[in-house]
Enzyme design. Structure first.
Site, PDB file in Angstrom:
ATOM      1  N   GLU A   1      11.326  -7.380   0.354  1.00  0.00           N
ATOM      2  CA  GLU A   1      10.816  -8.773  -0.180  1.00  0.00           C
ATOM      3  C   GLU A   1       9.286  -8.735  -0.034  1.00  0.00           C
ATOM      4  O   GLU A   1       8.534  -8.115   0.684  1.00  0.00           O
ATOM      5  CB  GLU A   1      11.624  -9.873   0.711  1.00  0.00           C
ATOM      6  CG  GLU A   1      11.408  -9.748   2.255  1.00  0.00           C
ATOM      7  CD  GLU A   1      11.777 -10.945   2.788  1.00  0.00           C
ATOM      8  OE1 GLU A   1      11.624 -12.212   2.133  1.00  0.00           O
ATOM      9  OE2 GLU A   1      12.531 -10.927   3.984  1.00  0.00           O
TER      10      GLU A   1
ATOM     11  N   GLY B   1       0.872  -1.179  -0.071  1.00  0.00           N
ATOM     12  CA  GLY B   1      -0.070   0.029   0.054  1.00  0.00           C
ATOM     13  C   GLY B   1       0.748   1.398  -0.118  1.00  0.00           C
ATOM     14  O   GLY B   1       1.884   1.131  -0.171  1.00  0.00           O
TER      15      GLY B   1
END
Length: 224
Positions: free
Chosen positions: A191, A125
């Protein structure tokens, strides 16, 4: 023999909180085009609870550049420019969070590479750009952070989050379907991985955790 007040464990805890609680006030100036003052009121209690309030005020008017003053308007302390008779309202920053899963019903999470929460796990986000709709922001942020293309976004939840880094954030959560599951970490992410709900790491933002738990229950992911 003197009078001795009988203390219950609850009374003892209340007294400890009374004697060991204290407040700290910090004034932080954020230097940008126009200075913004952040006032943190932090209460530290004996039991480890931390309560803080963020009070953001503009030092200069963003219309004319004149110094502002703090006055009470509509029951709130607000920045006011007497030069152009303008109230400088404080509004939450709009942002998005994405809830997605793969064909194994594993949840997509990312490890943040920037503050706040650097090195911790969260939902994908970010902030909504100027001229962008929340849905467009959700699809863009998903791709920028994971390299995954999203489709069929559905609104899940909306809430506010007091972030000590950015201030008050208005967070809009979307459930987004994925075209593929090959993650390529990108913007602000070191990651990304898919996790079973019960085997996932703790999320750094409580509001993300709340969104995820509610969505996972609706998708019946919590029993896996």
């Amino acid at each position: 023999m003197g009078f001795r007040h009988h203390q219950t464990p609850q009374n003892q805890q209340q007294e400890q909180n009374f004697f060991y609680s204290f407040s700290l006030i910090f004034l932080i100036i954020w230097q940008r085009k126009y200075e913004i003052h952040f006032l943190f009121s932090i209460n530290l209690s004996f039991n480890g609870n931390i309560n803080y309030i963020l009070d953001m005020k503009y030092k200069y008017c963003y219309r004319c550049g004149a110094l502002t003053k703090i006055i009470e308007i509509d029951g709130r302390r607000r920045s006011f420019c007497s030069n152009c008779n303008l109230v400088l309202y404080e509004n939450p920053i709009p942002s998005v969070a994405i809830l997605s899963m793969n064909d194994k019903k594993e949840i997509l999470l990312v490890r943040r590479s920037v503050e706040p929460g650097k090195g911790e796990w969260s939902l994908p986000g970010g902030f909504i750009e100027m001229g962008e709709t929340p849905v467009e922001a959700a699809i863009r942020e998903l791709y920028e952070e994971t390299g995954l293309q999203g489709k069929n976004p559905e609104l899940v939840n909306v809430d506010t989050h007091l972030n000590g880094f950015y201030g008050d954030v208005l967070l809009i959560a979307y459930s987004v379907e994925l075209d593929s599951y090959n993650i390529t970490p990108g913007d602000d992410v070191s990651e990304g991985m898919f996790f079973k709900f019960n085997g996932r790491p703790r999320l750094v933002f409580k509001i993300h955790e709340n969104f995820l738990v509610r969505w996972a229950k609706e998708k019946q992911l919590t029993a896996d």
